[in-house]
Design an enzyme around this catalytic site. Structure first.
Site, PDB file in Angstrom:
ATOM      1  N   LYS A 143       0.875  -1.187   0.000  1.00  0.00           N
ATOM      2  CA  LYS A 143       0.000   0.000   0.000  1.00  0.00           C
ATOM      3  C   LYS A 143       0.903   1.224   0.000  1.00  0.00           C
ATOM      4  CE  LYS A 143      -4.392   1.085   0.205  1.00  0.00           C
ATOM      5  NZ  LYS A 143      -5.614   0.389  -0.253  1.00  0.00           N
ATOM      6  N   ASP A 186      -7.056   4.330  -4.550  1.00  0.00           N
ATOM      7  CA  ASP A 186      -7.695   4.212  -3.230  1.00  0.00           C
ATOM      8  C   ASP A 186      -8.295   5.602  -2.976  1.00  0.00           C
ATOM      9  OD1 ASP A 186      -7.863   2.349  -0.729  1.00  0.00           O
ATOM     10  OD2 ASP A 186      -7.255   4.255   0.129  1.00  0.00           O
TER      11      ASP A 186
END
Ligand code: NDP
Length: 451
Positions: free
Chosen positions: A124, A164
């Site tokens: 991430k 995201d």
């Protein structure tokens, strides 16, 4: 090391990282019986290794705004675990981004990606950059500066980021363009790309659609369905929009949507027309949810005070709840309101939107609860399908991708339930998802030796 010693060690090792510790605690408690049953996992210290990122990159991002001022942000990439495939996970651009937030997201991603059945490790990244209120030109400048460093650390067989919060099609496009220029090659290094330059049909819809497919699978275990169910949805971004769309497709009634300043409650429910308005408002006009009530008189608007002890959105009566905005948006008090109003099911579209106390309230009350790492895995699964299409040099039709997505969500559902059953926690999707995801990664780590 027993469970409480491990928890204490993780806390001591990661001070000031509350989000990461929250995610770690949930997993450690769930998988303790698996470690007890498999001495190799303890001997090879698999869980301790999974709690430590394989690599964490932090870098400066410097760019010029429209007034010619120099702006400085922080960029990160957490490469958490590559035991079963290249690192894979989104990029978040939001002022709340910290190493703790990205470590929690990367940790959850490892389990989620394992559950999809597609060979992807977990990662991430992101930045504390806030795209809100920035011009297109400023967003492009930032994305180019961000990729000016990130490009050294990623690659289509190494680490494949996606979107995201704050990173949608526009940002992926700018970053892909920058990567291509810097590396002088056209590869599927990012997912969520545009159709026509390597993107997959249904990727945009996948997280929201997959979430609702998962919820439908849960209800089917009780011979029930979403038809006629009143649903609370939070958020109004990518995940929320397509969750609402699929709720409408399946005959449910979505009555709320929100952004970081407030929420709307529309007693008559979203229709296709209302949803199109919301998509245009959020994706093209980049407006605020408040504007919905100026157009649709059946709805009311209320501010949300992020510091208040409960979120009024969750105090409405509903059968199903789908938090699709951000972490820790459903706390213990919110969960109690939902239970009091007869909630049957809560499935997470966002990552870790429910606090540990909130989850306990739901599970104790017999509400069917699905953790994000299972119920929102449709997004990354379809990113995996995008990678496969890029490797093969082909494009699948929307129907093909949607059918694969449905199949994957059903598999994740069934695998999570089966693992929960096997370990004496029938019906507990949280424990089941943690165990099933862990087992896959743990076995690969044991096989690959101490590295
Ligand atoms: P978007 O940026 O498209 O939308 C985010 C939405 O949540 C917006 O409505 C935003 O409001 C709201 N929001 C963001 N931060 C906060 C906050 N601190 N408090 C209240 N509201 C907030 O993001 P996505 O829809 O892509 O992501 C939503 C969630 O789903 C995240 O948790 C993400 O990690 C998760 N997720 C996303 C996937 C994907 O494929 N996109 C895949 C799996 C999980 P505002 O407009 O005011 O910013």
């Amino acid at each position: 090391m027993n469970t409480s010693e491990l928890l204490a060690a993780v806390k001591a090792r990661n001070p000031n990282e509350p989000e990461f510790l929250q995610a770690a605690e949930e997993v450690i408690l769930s998988i303790a019986p698996v470690i007890d049953k498999n001495p190799d996992f303890a001997r090879f210290r698999i869980l301790e290794r999974m709690l430590e990122p394989e690599r964490m990159i932090s870098f400066r991002v410097t760019w010029l705004d429209d007034k010619g001022n120099v702006q400085v942000n922080r960029g990160y990439r957490v490469q958490m675990n590559s035991a079963i495939g290249p690192y894979k996970g989104g990029l978040r651009f939001h002022p709340s981004v910290t190493p703790s937030v990205l470590k929690f997201l990367a940790f959850e991603q490892v389990f989620k990606n394992a559950l999809t059945g597609i060979p992807m490790g977990g990662g991430k990244g992101g930045s504390d950059f806030d795209p809100k209120g920035k011009s297109d030109n400023e967003v492009m400048k930032f994305c180019q500066a961000f990729m000016g460093e990130l490009y050294r650390h990623i690659g289509h067989r190494l680490d494949v980021p996606a979107g995201d919060i704050g990173v949608g099609g526009r940002e992926v496009g700018y970053m892909f363009g920058a990567y291509k220029k810097l590396q002088n090659e056209f590869t599927g290094v990012l997912t969520g790309k545009g159709i026509g330059w390597g993107g997959s049909l249904i990727r945009t819809e996948a997280t929201g659609y997959g979430l609702i497919y998962f919820a439908e699978n849960m209800l089917q275990t009780k011979n029930d369905s979403l038809k006629g169910k009143v649903c609370l949805v939070s958020g109004s971004g990518n995940v929320a929009q397509y969750a609402i769309e699929k709720i409408i497709h399946l005959g449910g009634k979505a009555v709320t949507a929100s952004d970081s300043t407030g929420y709307i409650y529309d007693e008559e429910g979203f229709t296709k027309e209302k949803l199109e308005f919301l998509k245009d408002l959020k994706n093209n006009k980049r407006g605020r949810i408040k504007e919905y009530v100026e157009k649709f008189k059946s709805a009311t608007y209320k501010d949300i005070d992020g510091k208040a002890d409960s979120n009024p959105l969750w105090s409405h009566k509903a059968d199903c709840a789908f938090p699709c905005a951000t972490q820790n948006e459903v706390n213990e008090k919110d969960a109690k309101h939902l239970v009091k109003n007869g909630l049957k099911l809560l499935a997470e579209g966002a990552n870790m939107p429910t606090t540990i106390e909130g989850i306990n309230v739901l599970i104790d009350a017999g509400v069917m609860y699905a953790p994000g790492k299972a119920s929102n895995a449709g997004g990354v699964a379809t990113s995996g399908l995008e990678m496969t299409q890029n490797y093969m040099g082909t494009n699948w039709s929307a129907e093909e991708v949607d059918a694969k997505l449905k199949h994957i969500m059903k598999n994740i559902h069934d695998t999570s339930l089966a693992a929960a059953n096997e370990y004496g926690k029938a019906g507990n999707y949280m424990v089941g998802a943690n165990i099933a995801g862990f087992l896959k990664v743990a076995k690969a780590m044991v096989a690959q030796g101490v590295i």
